[in-house]
Scaffold this active site. Structure first.
Site, PDB file in Angstrom:
ATOM      1  N   ILE A   1      -4.237   4.725   0.889  1.00 42.82           N
ATOM      2  CA  ILE A   1      -4.785   5.026   2.215  1.00 42.82           C
ATOM      3  C   ILE A   1      -5.930   6.036   2.121  1.00 42.82           C
ATOM      4  CG2 ILE A   1      -4.245   5.929   4.512  1.00 42.82           C
ATOM      5  CD1 ILE A   1      -1.225   5.262   3.676  1.00 42.82           C
TER       6      ILE A   1
ATOM      7  N   TYR B   1       0.842  -1.205   0.000  1.00 44.78           N
ATOM      8  CA  TYR B   1       0.000   0.000   0.000  1.00 44.78           C
ATOM      9  C   TYR B   1       0.870   1.246   0.000  1.00 44.78           C
ATOM     10  CZ  TYR B   1       0.820   0.808   5.011  1.00 44.78           C
ATOM     11  OH  TYR B   1       1.386   1.064   6.229  1.00 44.78           O
ATOM     12  N   CYS B   2       0.252   2.367  -0.431  1.00 46.15           N
ATOM     13  CA  CYS B   2       0.921   3.666  -0.401  1.00 46.15           C
ATOM     14  C   CYS B   2      -0.170   4.722  -0.207  1.00 46.15           C
ATOM     15  CB  CYS B   2       1.738   3.903  -1.669  1.00 46.15           C
ATOM     16  SG  CYS B   2       0.772   3.957  -3.185  1.00 46.15           S
ATOM     17  N   THR B   3       0.167   5.975  -0.413  1.00 46.59           N
ATOM     18  CA  THR B   3      -0.789   7.049  -0.132  1.00 46.59           C
ATOM     19  C   THR B   3      -1.992   7.047  -1.078  1.00 46.59           C
ATOM     20  OG1 THR B   3       1.106   8.363   0.570  1.00 46.59           O
ATOM     21  CG2 THR B   3      -0.985   9.528   0.292  1.00 46.59           C
TER      22      THR B   3
END
Ligand SMILES: [Zn+2]
Ligand SMILES: [Zn+2]
Length: 347
Positions: free
Chosen positions: A227, A198-200
């Site tokens: 996120i 996952y990342c932003t």
């Protein structure tokens, strides 16, 4: 002749934007899909978006498109129809910026680049066509209950520091290009596990998921929309948040609170704090975490030394900055995180 580039001065354009009566919405979107002729794609896109008075910054590459744009409310539907008519962009997720006045762009710039996300991958056999499976918030929560699942955070250390998914593994590097091989290396003995990246906002972890698959991992997932989208979905569906703390974003707030937990510490006194700030000394501008007490004690500076400079008359401050290697001291997001930990700087 068709106009493919803007020819009016920046100042005039900015002026025009502020006089514009119509409200603008800021939108971001990205999509990985093969573009055989990025220059042609770019030119066609420019013509269409220019007609729709779209502003913003767009990157086009053989691997896809990454866009941050603003559009007047009157042209929003037309823009959406235009984009969705491009087959690979049909129903692409358009992320609408919240708390935004729509004045972030006053010109349209579309650039052809080598990649939409620089990855340092030189292997010609690597392709974005084989990607991990998307997971939404509910699926993410479900997978997280499985002991066979590992979660990997593909962001920078200062982002992880203030908030992350429970049990997420941090890849301790300052650049995404270094993180990719490092993630493969660190997960070597976990090839049979469920791996969630996952990342932003999703663009980095989507590439990372393809890279893991390319390196022999079998069950790779990535959090759709990152996120930002997870928080939104979890809230709407009333799901418990498995992400704790704050989601770091580069806007004026430097982060959006997802849960009330404060998981980081003030870099100066060690008390719980998760507010990022830039050192008020213009010759420093270090990005760091500071609690309210220390903000008051040091006038928002990262050290007593910077505070002394900050409290000098402006002319003297300028004098001090003369001849100083500006490359290291002028604020730069990329460089800020490469600065040494400031603990040692405080007396
Ligand atoms: Zn403090
Ligand atoms: Zn400083």
């Amino acid at each position: 002749m068709t106009v493919l580039h803007n020819r009016v001065s920046q100042a005039q354009l900015k002026q025009k934007l502020y006089e514009e009566a119509q409200h603008r919405t800021t939108i971001s979107f990205y999509q990985y899909f093969p573009i055989s002729n990025p220059q042609q794609f770019r030119d066609d896109l420019y013509k269409a978006l220019n007609e729709l008075q779209v502003f913003g910054r767009i990157y086009v590459a053989h691997e896809g498109i990454n866009a941050q744009i603003s559009v007047t409310d009157g042209n929003f539907e037309a823009l959406k129809n235009y984009l969705f008519a491009i087959e690979p962009l049909n129903a692409v997720r358009l992320n609408i910026a919240v708390d935004d006045d729509g004045k972030s762009f006053w010109v349209l710039k579309i650039k052809v680049r080598e990649k939409i996300v620089a990855d340092g991958i030189s292997d010609p056999g690597f392709s974005m066509e084989k990607k991990g499976k998307y997971v939404n918030a509910a699926e993410m929560n479900q997978l997280l209950t499985d002991d066979n699942t590992v979660v990997i955070d593909m962001r920078n250390h200062y982002e992880y520091e203030v908030g992350h998914f429970d049990k997420a593994i941090e890849i301790p590097s300052d650049t995404f290009r270094e993180q990719l091989p490092m993630a493969v290396e660190m997960m070597q003995d976990k090839k049979d596990r469920n791996v969630i990246m996952y990342c932003t906002g999703g663009i980095r972890c989507e590439k990372a998921s393809a890279y893991m698959l390319h390196n022999g991992f079998e069950n790779v997932f990535h959090l759709e929309g990152g996120i930002i989208n997870y928080a939104k979905q979890a809230k709407e569906a009333g799901l418990p948040s498995k992400f704790t703390g704050k989601n770091f974003v580069f806007d004026d707030r430097l982060g959006e609170r997802i849960t009330e937990d404060i998981i980081a510490k003030c870099h100066q006194c060690g008390q719980p704090a998760d507010t990022h700030t830039n050192c008020k000394n213009d010759g420093c501008h270090l990005l760091f975490i500071q609690c309210e007490k220390c903000a008051a004690k040091y006038d928002g500076c990262c050290s007593a030394a910077c505070q002394t400079v900050y409290n000098l008359p402006l002319e003297e401050q300028k004098e001090l900055r003369k001849g100083v290697d500006k490359g290291q001291h002028i604020f730069n997001k990329a460089k800020a995180r490469l600065r040494p930990p400031i603990k040692n700087k405080v007396e």
